[in-house]
Write a protein that holds these residues in place. Structure first.
Motif, PDB file in Angstrom:
ATOM      1  N   SER A   5       0.796  -1.072   0.117  1.00 16.56           N
ATOM      2  CA  SER A   5      -0.055  -0.103   0.057  1.00 16.56           C
ATOM      3  C   SER A   5       0.876   1.228   0.073  1.00 16.56           C
ATOM      4  O   SER A   5       2.086   1.040   0.078  1.00 16.56           O
ATOM      5  N   ALA A   6       0.304   2.363  -0.219  1.00 12.24           N
ATOM      6  CA  ALA A   6       1.023   3.634  -0.066  1.00 12.24           C
ATOM      7  C   ALA A   6       1.745   3.814   1.186  1.00 12.24           C
ATOM      8  O   ALA A   6       2.792   4.207   1.504  1.00 12.24           O
ATOM      9  N   PHE A   7       0.996   3.268   2.462  1.00 14.00           N
ATOM     10  CA  PHE A   7       1.353   3.374   3.777  1.00 14.00           C
ATOM     11  C   PHE A   7       2.478   2.634   3.737  1.00 14.00           C
ATOM     12  O   PHE A   7       3.679   3.015   4.609  1.00 14.00           O
ATOM     13  N   ALA A   8       2.604   1.500   3.236  1.00 17.41           N
ATOM     14  CA  ALA A   8       3.767   0.459   3.260  1.00 17.41           C
ATOM     15  C   ALA A   8       5.264   1.012   2.717  1.00 17.41           C
ATOM     16  O   ALA A   8       5.917   0.890   3.359  1.00 17.41           O
ATOM     17  N   ILE A   9       4.745   1.703   1.541  1.00 16.95           N
ATOM     18  CA  ILE A   9       5.909   2.367   0.884  1.00 16.95           C
ATOM     19  C   ILE A   9       6.491   3.505   1.876  1.00 16.95           C
ATOM     20  O   ILE A   9       7.732   3.479   2.119  1.00 16.95           O
ATOM     21  N   ALA A  10       5.736   4.356   2.416  1.00 18.00           N
ATOM     22  CA  ALA A  10       6.183   5.373   3.468  1.00 18.00           C
ATOM     23  C   ALA A  10       6.802   4.898   4.713  1.00 18.00           C
ATOM     24  O   ALA A  10       7.954   5.132   4.980  1.00 18.00           O
ATOM     25  N   ARG A  11       6.184   3.775   5.152  1.00 21.79           N
ATOM     26  CA  ARG A  11       6.963   3.126   6.406  1.00 21.79           C
ATOM     27  C   ARG A  11       8.398   2.562   5.858  1.00 21.79           C
ATOM     28  O   ARG A  11       9.258   2.867   6.748  1.00 21.79           O
ATOM     29  N   GLU A  12       8.472   1.815   4.646  1.00 19.10           N
ATOM     30  CA  GLU A  12       9.861   1.548   4.359  1.00 19.10           C
ATOM     31  C   GLU A  12      10.671   2.401   4.075  1.00 19.10           C
ATOM     32  O   GLU A  12      11.811   1.940   4.320  1.00 19.10           O
ATOM     33  N   ALA A  13      10.147   3.460   3.769  1.00 19.61           N
ATOM     34  CA  ALA A  13      11.049   4.529   3.368  1.00 19.61           C
ATOM     35  C   ALA A  13      11.868   5.104   4.788  1.00 19.61           C
ATOM     36  O   ALA A  13      12.914   5.506   4.711  1.00 19.61           O
ATOM     37  N   PHE A  14      11.192   5.130   5.805  1.00 18.40           N
ATOM     38  CA  PHE A  14      11.673   5.523   7.040  1.00 18.40           C
ATOM     39  C   PHE A  14      12.428   4.412   7.501  1.00 18.40           C
ATOM     40  O   PHE A  14      13.352   4.864   8.492  1.00 18.40           O
ATOM     41  N   ARG A  15      12.328   3.121   7.192  1.00 13.29           N
ATOM     42  CA  ARG A  15      13.107   1.973   7.753  1.00 13.29           C
ATOM     43  C   ARG A  15      14.275   1.613   6.860  1.00 13.29           C
ATOM     44  O   ARG A  15      14.624   0.486   7.186  1.00 13.29           O
ATOM     45  N   GLY A  16      14.603   2.234   5.753  1.00  9.73           N
ATOM     46  CA  GLY A  16      15.580   2.015   5.048  1.00  9.73           C
ATOM     47  C   GLY A  16      15.191   0.833   4.000  1.00  9.73           C
ATOM     48  O   GLY A  16      16.042   0.097   3.653  1.00  9.73           O
ATOM     49  N   HIS A  17      13.829   0.512   3.925  1.00 12.53           N
ATOM     50  CA  HIS A  17      13.589  -0.471   2.940  1.00 12.53           C
ATOM     51  C   HIS A  17      13.957  -1.927   3.552  1.00 12.53           C
ATOM     52  O   HIS A  17      14.313  -2.663   2.948  1.00 12.53           O
ATOM     53  N   LYS A  18      14.120  -2.166   4.864  1.00 10.65           N
ATOM     54  CA  LYS A  18      14.750  -3.501   5.406  1.00 10.65           C
ATOM     55  C   LYS A  18      13.343  -4.300   5.605  1.00 10.65           C
ATOM     56  O   LYS A  18      13.490  -5.214   5.963  1.00 10.65           O
ATOM     57  N   GLY A  19      12.316  -3.705   5.600  1.00 10.07           N
ATOM     58  CA  GLY A  19      11.132  -4.627   6.119  1.00 10.07           C
ATOM     59  C   GLY A  19      10.361  -5.474   4.905  1.00 10.07           C
ATOM     60  O   GLY A  19       9.223  -6.317   4.984  1.00 10.07           O
ATOM     61  N   TRP A  20      10.848  -5.136   3.812  1.00 12.12           N
ATOM     62  CA  TRP A  20      10.088  -5.957   2.700  1.00 12.12           C
ATOM     63  C   TRP A  20      10.410  -7.411   2.632  1.00 12.12           C
ATOM     64  O   TRP A  20      11.596  -7.765   2.962  1.00 12.12           O
ATOM     65  N   GLU A  21       9.505  -8.210   2.552  1.00  9.59           N
ATOM     66  CA  GLU A  21       9.712  -9.617   2.812  1.00  9.59           C
ATOM     67  C   GLU A  21       9.713 -10.328   1.336  1.00  9.59           C
ATOM     68  O   GLU A  21       9.314  -9.652   0.278  1.00  9.59           O
ATOM     69  N   GLN A  22      10.241 -11.530   1.231  1.00 12.17           N
ATOM     70  CA  GLN A  22      10.089 -12.373  -0.166  1.00 12.17           C
ATOM     71  C   GLN A  22       8.580 -12.539  -0.446  1.00 12.17           C
ATOM     72  O   GLN A  22       7.756 -12.667   0.194  1.00 12.17           O
ATOM     73  N   GLN A  23       8.525 -12.315  -1.972  1.00  9.74           N
ATOM     74  CA  GLN A  23       7.232 -12.459  -2.422  1.00  9.74           C
ATOM     75  C   GLN A  23       6.530 -13.709  -2.204  1.00  9.74           C
ATOM     76  O   GLN A  23       5.249 -13.546  -2.142  1.00  9.74           O
ATOM     77  N   TRP A  24       7.316 -14.722  -2.485  1.00  4.82           N
ATOM     78  CA  TRP A  24       6.655 -16.030  -2.265  1.00  4.82           C
ATOM     79  C   TRP A  24       7.660 -17.080  -1.721  1.00  4.82           C
ATOM     80  O   TRP A  24       8.928 -16.549  -1.802  1.00  4.82           O
ATOM     81  N   ARG A  25       7.186 -18.008  -0.935  1.00  7.33           N
ATOM     82  CA  ARG A  25       8.144 -18.961  -0.436  1.00  7.33           C
ATOM     83  C   ARG A  25       8.816 -19.870  -1.325  1.00  7.33           C
ATOM     84  O   ARG A  25       8.292 -20.055  -2.429  1.00  7.33           O
TER      85      ARG A  25
END
Lengths: 417, 96
Positions: A5-25
């Motif tokens: 979501s737009a919120f997720a992009i904003a959140r990750e921007a503040f965290r150095g994009h370290k919170g993105w997870e693998q898209q599939w297992r």
């Protein structure tokens, strides 16, 4: 699965994009699955997704000999349309267009579906008559398609050359405004992510080498390069390699595999507002959001599994492109490639049960399977889950070549499907 | 583009002189009106479509105009041999 979501992009921007997870297992294969799908292209992944989301069957594996979306899903020219002549075809392709319209929201993944309009050019009297017949048939089936004069076609697509002295004069065009393009890779990735989140195992670099059957005939599982995987049901969605896979189960299919080529130009600023197809001169062109012209050519004349084709096929297409769009004569082409397409005698796909209990096949999409991806997966999942076809794919049975109930789009459109 | 040897002209010529004409050695049943639907399907629609050696027909449309047969590897697209129509399938152990 974390929602994008737009919120997720904003959140990750503040965290150095370290919170993105693998898209599939990428799990190890389990010993047994309710359903094993052979082939992790768009159609196979969509089938797995709808098995999980609409039929509650989540103990599903999608096995893929290469990498996800690396076959024809990543090689096509991404054209979406549903203006086919016959009722069965209009049914399945328009089912797909309706799913395309909401796919990004459903998968929470931007597949970049862009209904920018698909315009098919008529270059001779035969084309004009065939296209007008298509338009009337489409209207009866509730599929939008309209006739444009050469001047209207030029207005819709300004780069088009409508000079009466052109080598391939434009006598008119059929326009489907709901047609367009989508991002092919994102379709595979979006379905993979959504399916994986619902429990589907996607197993890449795992080639099927055999299909094991019980003495009574029912399938027992698949032999793979990563060991035997037991399966109650098997869905074969292997495009150009379907003949090879079905041979393992002892089923002959009415398919021949041909190379089909495409190419892209250097990226340029937006110059081309829609998709233009010309069946008569074998040229299909649109512009990607990256700015490349995406150009599709015709098939080679011989069967092959080589994923390459002859240069003269591309030259023939570029001749036609330059004639119809003189502004592109000095464009540089960057890359060309080939894919292997499985073609049926009537040029319509097969989504069907087979003579082998527990074995299902989705193949024969030939040169135009991408557009059908969501619809195909949706009704094929129904076929596997219920052990009977959905009304939309009932006509696309394997036994139609015995009964004679062909869906003869080959005779109807002659070229592009 | 493939380079194809016409067994009648005895020359290696570019693919654009030729037209591919489908799987070779298919024999039309002489009792076509009597065969079952299964047999007709097998004759008319089902094809080998092998990943490997295919036996296929070609026609030298822009040359001598004659049909001939070829054995080709569908993975490499390399021709193993071409031979005149009516001749039996060659034993490929020697020519391959």
């Amino acid at each position: 699965m974390r929602k994008y979501s737009a919120f997720a992009i904003a959140r990750e921007a503040f965290r150095g994009h370290k919170g993105w997870e693998q898209q599939w297992r990428s799990p190890e294969p389990k010993a047994e699955y309710d359903v094993v799908i052979i082939g992790a292209g768009g159609h196979g992944l969509a089938t797995a997704y709808y098995l999980a989301s609409e039929h509650g069957i989540t103990n599903v594996a999608v096995v893929e000999k290469g990498w996800l979306g690396g076959g024809n899903t990543g090689r096509n020219t991404t054209i979406i349309r549903s203006n086919y002549l016959y009722d069965e075809s209009a049914g399945i392709y328009d089912h797909a267009v309706k799913l395309w319209e909401n796919l990004s929201q459903e998968l929470n993944y931007n597949v970049m579906y862009s209904p920018r309009g698909v315009m098919m050019l008529a270059h001779n009297i035969h084309d004009v008559q065939v296209f007008k017949r298509h338009i009337h048939a489409n209207r009866l089936n509730g599929v939008d398609n309209e006739w444009l004069t050469p001047e209207q076609a030029k207005e819709f697509c300004p780069p088009l050359n409508i000079d009466k002295n052109a080598r391939y004069p434009v006598l008119g065009a059929a326009l489907q405004r709901r047609g367009g393009t989508a991002r092919h890779d994102a379709v595979a990735w979006g379905y993979a992510r959504a399916a994986s989140a619902r429990g589907v195992d996607i197993i890449q670099n795992c080639e099927v080498t055999g299909i094991r059957r019980a003495p009574a005939g029912h399938v027992e599982g698949v032999e793979t390069t990563r060991g035997f995987i037991k399966a109650k049901k098997i869905g074969v969605v292997a495009a150009g390699h379907t003949s090879v896979i079905m041979q393992m189960a002892g089923v002959r299919v009415p398919l021949e595999s041909y190379p089909l080529q495409a190419l892209v130009s250097e990226p340029v600023k937006p110059v081309f507002p829609c998709v233009v197809m010309s069946n008569t001169v074998h040229a299909y062109i649109s512009q990607s959001d990256k700015g490349e012209l995406v150009i599709g050519a015709g098939t080679d004349q011989y069967t092959s599994y080589s994923q390459t084709g002859g240069l003269h096929i591309l030259e023939h297409t570029l001749d036609a492109i330059c004639e119809m769009f003189p502004m592109f004569t000095r464009m540089k082409m960057l890359r060309s490639w080939g894919g292997i397409v499985d073609v049926t005698p009537d040029r319509s796909p097969i989504l069907s049960k087979t003579p082998v209990p527990g074995l299902y096949v989705n193949c024969g999409w030939g040169t135009g399977g991408f557009k059908a991806t969501p619809g195909s997966g949706n009704v094929f999942a129904h076929t596997i889950a219920r052990d009977e076809p959905h009304p939309i794919n009932a006509g696309f049975s394997l036994d139609r070549f015995r009964t004679g109930r062909l869906i003869d789009e080959a005779a109807a459109a002659a070229v592009a499907h | 583009m493939l380079l194809i040897r016409c067994p009648y002209c005895e020359k290696d010529l570019p693919e654009v002189e030729f037209r591919h004409a489908g799987e070779a050695h298919l024999v039309r049943p002489s009792n076509i009106t009597e065969i079952s639907d299964e047999e007709f399907e097998a004759y008319f629609f089902l094809r080998q479509n092998p990943k490997g050696i295919v036996f296929e027909r070609w026609r030298h449309v822009h040359g001598c105009g004659r049909f001939f047969n070829a054995a080709r590897d569908t993975v490499s697209d390399k021709f193993l041999t071409t031979y005149k129509a009516g001749e039996p399938k060659p034993a490929l152990g020697e020519s391959a």
